[in-house]
Design an enzyme around this catalytic site. Sequence first.
Site, PDB file in Angstrom:
ATOM      1  N   PRO A 112       0.793  -1.245   0.000  1.00 55.35           N
ATOM      2  CA  PRO A 112       0.000   0.000   0.000  1.00 55.35           C
ATOM      3  C   PRO A 112       0.825   1.295   0.000  1.00 55.35           C
ATOM      4  O   PRO A 112       0.257   2.369  -0.203  1.00 55.35           O
ATOM      5  CB  PRO A 112      -0.814  -0.078   1.302  1.00 55.35           C
ATOM      6  CG  PRO A 112      -0.592  -1.413   1.873  1.00 55.35           C
ATOM      7  CD  PRO A 112       0.597  -2.024   1.224  1.00 55.35           C
ATOM      8  N   GLU A 113       2.120   1.236   0.242  1.00 52.95           N
ATOM      9  CA  GLU A 113       2.906   2.471   0.332  1.00 52.95           C
ATOM     10  C   GLU A 113       2.982   3.170  -1.021  1.00 52.95           C
ATOM     11  O   GLU A 113       3.140   2.536  -2.050  1.00 52.95           O
ATOM     12  CB  GLU A 113       4.334   2.183   0.824  1.00 52.95           C
ATOM     13  CG  GLU A 113       4.420   1.469   2.159  1.00 52.95           C
ATOM     14  CD  GLU A 113       3.840   2.263   3.330  1.00 52.95           C
ATOM     15  OE1 GLU A 113       3.541   3.460   3.148  1.00 52.95           O
ATOM     16  OE2 GLU A 113       3.680   1.657   4.403  1.00 52.95           O
ATOM     17  N   GLY A 114       2.908   4.490  -0.977  1.00 53.64           N
ATOM     18  CA  GLY A 114       2.905   5.286  -2.206  1.00 53.64           C
ATOM     19  C   GLY A 114       4.294   5.535  -2.772  1.00 53.64           C
ATOM     20  O   GLY A 114       5.313   5.236  -2.145  1.00 53.64           O
ATOM     21  N   PHE A 115       4.293   6.117  -3.952  1.00 58.38           N
ATOM     22  CA  PHE A 115       5.524   6.391  -4.693  1.00 58.38           C
ATOM     23  C   PHE A 115       6.523   7.218  -3.882  1.00 58.38           C
ATOM     24  O   PHE A 115       7.720   6.936  -3.863  1.00 58.38           O
ATOM     25  CB  PHE A 115       5.153   7.151  -5.973  1.00 58.38           C
ATOM     26  CG  PHE A 115       6.282   7.370  -6.928  1.00 58.38           C
ATOM     27  CD1 PHE A 115       6.676   6.381  -7.817  1.00 58.38           C
ATOM     28  CD2 PHE A 115       6.953   8.583  -6.955  1.00 58.38           C
ATOM     29  CE1 PHE A 115       7.711   6.590  -8.718  1.00 58.38           C
ATOM     30  CE2 PHE A 115       7.992   8.806  -7.853  1.00 58.38           C
ATOM     31  CZ  PHE A 115       8.374   7.808  -8.734  1.00 58.38           C
ATOM     32  N   ASN A 116       6.017   8.236  -3.213  1.00 55.78           N
ATOM     33  CA  ASN A 116       6.937   9.173  -2.556  1.00 55.78           C
ATOM     34  C   ASN A 116       7.509   8.670  -1.256  1.00 55.78           C
ATOM     35  O   ASN A 116       8.617   9.034  -0.886  1.00 55.78           O
ATOM     36  CB  ASN A 116       6.259  10.530  -2.387  1.00 55.78           C
ATOM     37  CG  ASN A 116       6.162  11.230  -3.720  1.00 55.78           C
ATOM     38  OD1 ASN A 116       7.173  11.633  -4.281  1.00 55.78           O
ATOM     39  ND2 ASN A 116       4.956  11.307  -4.273  1.00 55.78           N
TER      40      ASN A 116
ATOM     41  N   HIS B 251       0.292  22.272  -3.731  1.00 59.45           N
ATOM     42  CA  HIS B 251      -0.019  20.836  -3.823  1.00 59.45           C
ATOM     43  C   HIS B 251      -1.265  20.586  -2.998  1.00 59.45           C
ATOM     44  O   HIS B 251      -1.246  20.694  -1.764  1.00 59.45           O
ATOM     45  CB  HIS B 251       1.137  19.950  -3.304  1.00 59.45           C
ATOM     46  CG  HIS B 251       0.724  18.508  -3.266  1.00 59.45           C
ATOM     47  ND1 HIS B 251       0.947  17.701  -2.186  1.00 59.45           N
ATOM     48  CD2 HIS B 251       0.066  17.751  -4.192  1.00 59.45           C
ATOM     49  CE1 HIS B 251       0.445  16.484  -2.441  1.00 59.45           C
ATOM     50  NE2 HIS B 251      -0.091  16.490  -3.638  1.00 59.45           N
TER      51      HIS B 251
ATOM     52  N   ARG C  55      -3.587  17.965  -1.967  1.00 62.56           N
ATOM     53  CA  ARG C  55      -3.823  16.527  -1.858  1.00 62.56           C
ATOM     54  C   ARG C  55      -5.267  16.315  -1.432  1.00 62.56           C
ATOM     55  O   ARG C  55      -5.699  16.900  -0.426  1.00 62.56           O
ATOM     56  CB  ARG C  55      -2.828  15.952  -0.843  1.00 62.56           C
ATOM     57  CG  ARG C  55      -2.865  14.453  -0.666  1.00 62.56           C
ATOM     58  CD  ARG C  55      -2.108  13.719  -1.757  1.00 62.56           C
ATOM     59  NE  ARG C  55      -1.768  12.368  -1.296  1.00 62.56           N
ATOM     60  CZ  ARG C  55      -2.630  11.355  -1.256  1.00 62.56           C
ATOM     61  NH1 ARG C  55      -3.866  11.524  -1.663  1.00 62.56           N
ATOM     62  NH2 ARG C  55      -2.240  10.172  -0.820  1.00 62.56           N
TER      63      ARG C  55
ATOM     64  N   ASP D 155       4.128  17.307 -12.251  1.00 63.74           N
ATOM     65  CA  ASP D 155       3.485  18.221 -11.295  1.00 63.74           C
ATOM     66  C   ASP D 155       4.477  18.662 -10.217  1.00 63.74           C
ATOM     67  O   ASP D 155       4.527  19.836  -9.847  1.00 63.74           O
ATOM     68  CB  ASP D 155       2.300  17.512 -10.608  1.00 63.74           C
ATOM     69  CG  ASP D 155       0.965  17.776 -11.316  1.00 63.74           C
ATOM     70  OD1 ASP D 155       0.923  18.639 -12.215  1.00 63.74           O
ATOM     71  OD2 ASP D 155      -0.032  17.115 -10.952  1.00 63.74           O
TER      72      ASP D 155
ATOM     73  N   THR E 104       3.739  13.015   1.841  1.00 66.05           N
ATOM     74  CA  THR E 104       5.119  12.786   1.380  1.00 66.05           C
ATOM     75  C   THR E 104       5.325  13.377  -0.015  1.00 66.05           C
ATOM     76  O   THR E 104       6.436  13.736  -0.370  1.00 66.05           O
ATOM     77  CB  THR E 104       5.506  11.291   1.366  1.00 66.05           C
ATOM     78  OG1 THR E 104       4.475  10.555   0.753  1.00 66.05           O
ATOM     79  CG2 THR E 104       5.754  10.775   2.749  1.00 66.05           C
TER      80      THR E 104
HETATM   81  N1  GTP Z   1      -0.481  14.080 -10.710  1.00 70.14           N
HETATM   82  C1  GTP Z   1      -0.605  14.164  -9.389  1.00 70.14           C
HETATM   83  N2  GTP Z   1      -0.747  13.052  -8.662  1.00 70.14           N
HETATM   84  C2  GTP Z   1      -0.846  13.158  -7.321  1.00 70.14           C
HETATM   85  C3  GTP Z   1      -0.837  14.416  -6.668  1.00 70.14           C
HETATM   86  N3  GTP Z   1      -0.960  14.195  -5.344  1.00 70.14           N
HETATM   87  C4  GTP Z   1      -1.030  12.866  -5.172  1.00 70.14           C
HETATM   88  N4  GTP Z   1      -0.972  12.225  -6.363  1.00 70.14           N
HETATM   89  C5  GTP Z   1      -1.029  10.788  -6.629  1.00 70.14           C
HETATM   90  O1  GTP Z   1      -1.288  10.129  -5.422  1.00 70.14           O
HETATM   91  C6  GTP Z   1      -0.153   9.350  -5.036  1.00 70.14           C
HETATM   92  C7  GTP Z   1      -0.053   9.384  -3.526  1.00 70.14           C
HETATM   93  O2  GTP Z   1       0.831  10.245  -3.077  1.00 70.14           O
HETATM   94  P1  GTP Z   1       2.235   9.777  -2.550  1.00 70.14           P
HETATM   95  O3  GTP Z   1       2.699  10.974  -1.865  1.00 70.14           O
HETATM   96  O4  GTP Z   1       3.101   9.241  -3.592  1.00 70.14           O
HETATM   97  O5  GTP Z   1       1.871   8.602  -1.636  1.00 70.14           O
HETATM   98  P2  GTP Z   1       2.244   8.417  -0.188  1.00 70.14           P
HETATM   99  O6  GTP Z   1       3.695   8.073  -0.049  1.00 70.14           O
HETATM  100  O7  GTP Z   1       1.243   7.497   0.360  1.00 70.14           O
HETATM  101  O8  GTP Z   1       2.155   9.888   0.333  1.00 70.14           O
HETATM  102  P3  GTP Z   1       1.016  10.752   0.864  1.00 70.14           P
HETATM  103  O9  GTP Z   1       0.857  11.937  -0.036  1.00 70.14           O
HETATM  104  O10 GTP Z   1       1.614  11.080   2.178  1.00 70.14           O
HETATM  105  O11 GTP Z   1      -0.163   9.847   0.877  1.00 70.14           O
HETATM  106  C8  GTP Z   1       1.017   9.915  -5.816  1.00 70.14           C
HETATM  107  O12 GTP Z   1       2.049   8.986  -6.005  1.00 70.14           O
HETATM  108  C9  GTP Z   1       0.330  10.304  -7.106  1.00 70.14           C
HETATM  109  O13 GTP Z   1       0.152   9.164  -7.922  1.00 70.14           O
HETATM  110  C10 GTP Z   1      -0.704  15.589  -7.471  1.00 70.14           C
HETATM  111  O14 GTP Z   1      -0.663  16.711  -7.007  1.00 70.14           O
HETATM  112  N5  GTP Z   1      -0.587  15.404  -8.816  1.00 70.14           N
END
Ligand code: GTP
Length: 400
Positions: free
Chosen positions: A49-53, A259, A261, A343, A360
């Site tokens: 479940p962890e996101g890209f960042n 940003h 979110r 972005d 993140t």
């Molecule tokens: N294009 C775009 N995608 C976004 C944006 N914000 C979030 N996302 C999408 O949502 C995902 C979740 O954010 P991440 O920050 O990567 O995931 P995470 O590590 O769980 O981090 P959190 O933001 O803390 O949830 C990103 O990888 C993007 O695919 C944005 O401003 N623009």
Amino acid sequence: MIILSILIANIIITAAVDTEYCDINTKTCDSGIEINNEKKQIFYYVNPPEGFNLRRDVYMRFAIMLHEAQKQGKDNWELVLPPWHNLFHWKSDRRVPKPWGKFFDINSLKSFAPVVEMHEIFTKTKKKTLELDILYILENYEDAFENGVFEEKWKVIGDCSHSGQFWGYNNVTVKEVLCVKFQGKNSKLWELIALHPQYKKIMFAHGEIPLHDSYGSKTYWDCRKSMKFNKKLVKIAKNYISQHLDCKTKRCETYLSVHWRRQDFARSRGNDVPSISGTAKQICDALKKLPKIKKVFIATDASMSELNKLEKELTDHGYEVHFFLPSASIIDEYGDGGVAIIDQIICSKAAHFIGTHESTFTYRIQEEREILGFDSSTTFNRLCPDTGKCERPSKWTIVN
Ligand SMILES: Nc1nc2c(ncn2[C@@H]2O[C@H](COP(=O)(O)OP(=O)(O)OP(=O)(O)O)[C@@H](O)[C@H]2O)c(=O)[nH]1
Ligand SMILES: *[C@@H]1O[C@H](CO)[C@@H](O)[C@H](O)[C@H]1NC(C)=O
């Protein structure tokens, strides 16, 4: 003539090396030098479940671990970059594993730490399957503060099993699986690796559990600086900025970026995120203090209808609103991950940035701005909830 003599010299040197006697079993040559061309590999796997960042941060912890080891002469290990596969937030073709080179400048990553792409490993694999020697499945201790203290420690629980595939590949297998309770820094993983000195391919599952060796240090920032994006993504972002946001310089003075979110944040963190009107009001308040700026760039995961509402409120106040709409070919080539990076790049170059609390995605933009040399007052700003307390974001400033 010169070329010819270099050629001849080369042939002579090659011949001399070829005639040297080497023993593969003892890994020595008659000169006594160890044959050291076969590197050992560390693989890691992150909780799905962890996101890209967040994954970018996990990468840094491993890259720093390898960087430090290399500095201390341990240079026979390399880090395998885990393909991007099935990310929870990605809607477009998430099932096809993507190499790191899609998103990052691999040569730049390699300038910091010995990293290799999975496809490089596949190319070198002679068998039909890639067999890893061992998989350590890391688990947290139930109580991080046993007896009231946080101690670095680990404990092998015993054999256990792993079900499912790695990154969707049906041809990557493990010979042995051990479950280990782990609490401590990444460099402590070398102790686990030392349990089996003969193993050459080692994988850690739950790679997000070990902690940074020195968060925020110069080495941390050196690693962070090496995480340059793929040059083509940078170019797309730059073109957009020059076309729509009137800026051709490294740091721009012509726009403010946000940003915003939404999605799971808007659903589960209602107390931390503002409403749409609340967001518009905060952006207007910030712009009032920056009279020269009339353009706003919004990066968001909001739905189009939410975004249109925000856009309308801002244009009603006389501001020009921009957001990046990818072409089909960009989505095709780079997917949601690439669009998110575009972005992030656009946000990072703005005169003033406002992020989302505890995202993140926002943190990575803030780091980028530190690297670009912006004054930290333009960077560590957040959207506040409509009512109630609004803590100031922590400032993680660069160490050069
Ligand atoms: N294009 C775009 N995608 C976004 C944006 N914000 C979030 N996302 C999408 O949502 C995902 C979740 O954010 P991440 O920050 O990567 O995931 P995470 O590590 O769980 O981090 P959190 O933001 O803390 O949830 C990103 O990888 C993007 O695919 C944005 O401003 N623009
Ligand atoms: C495993 O499968 C993937 C995807 O089909 C392929 O790209 C890779 O080369 C294969 N690896 C080996 C060792 O054959």
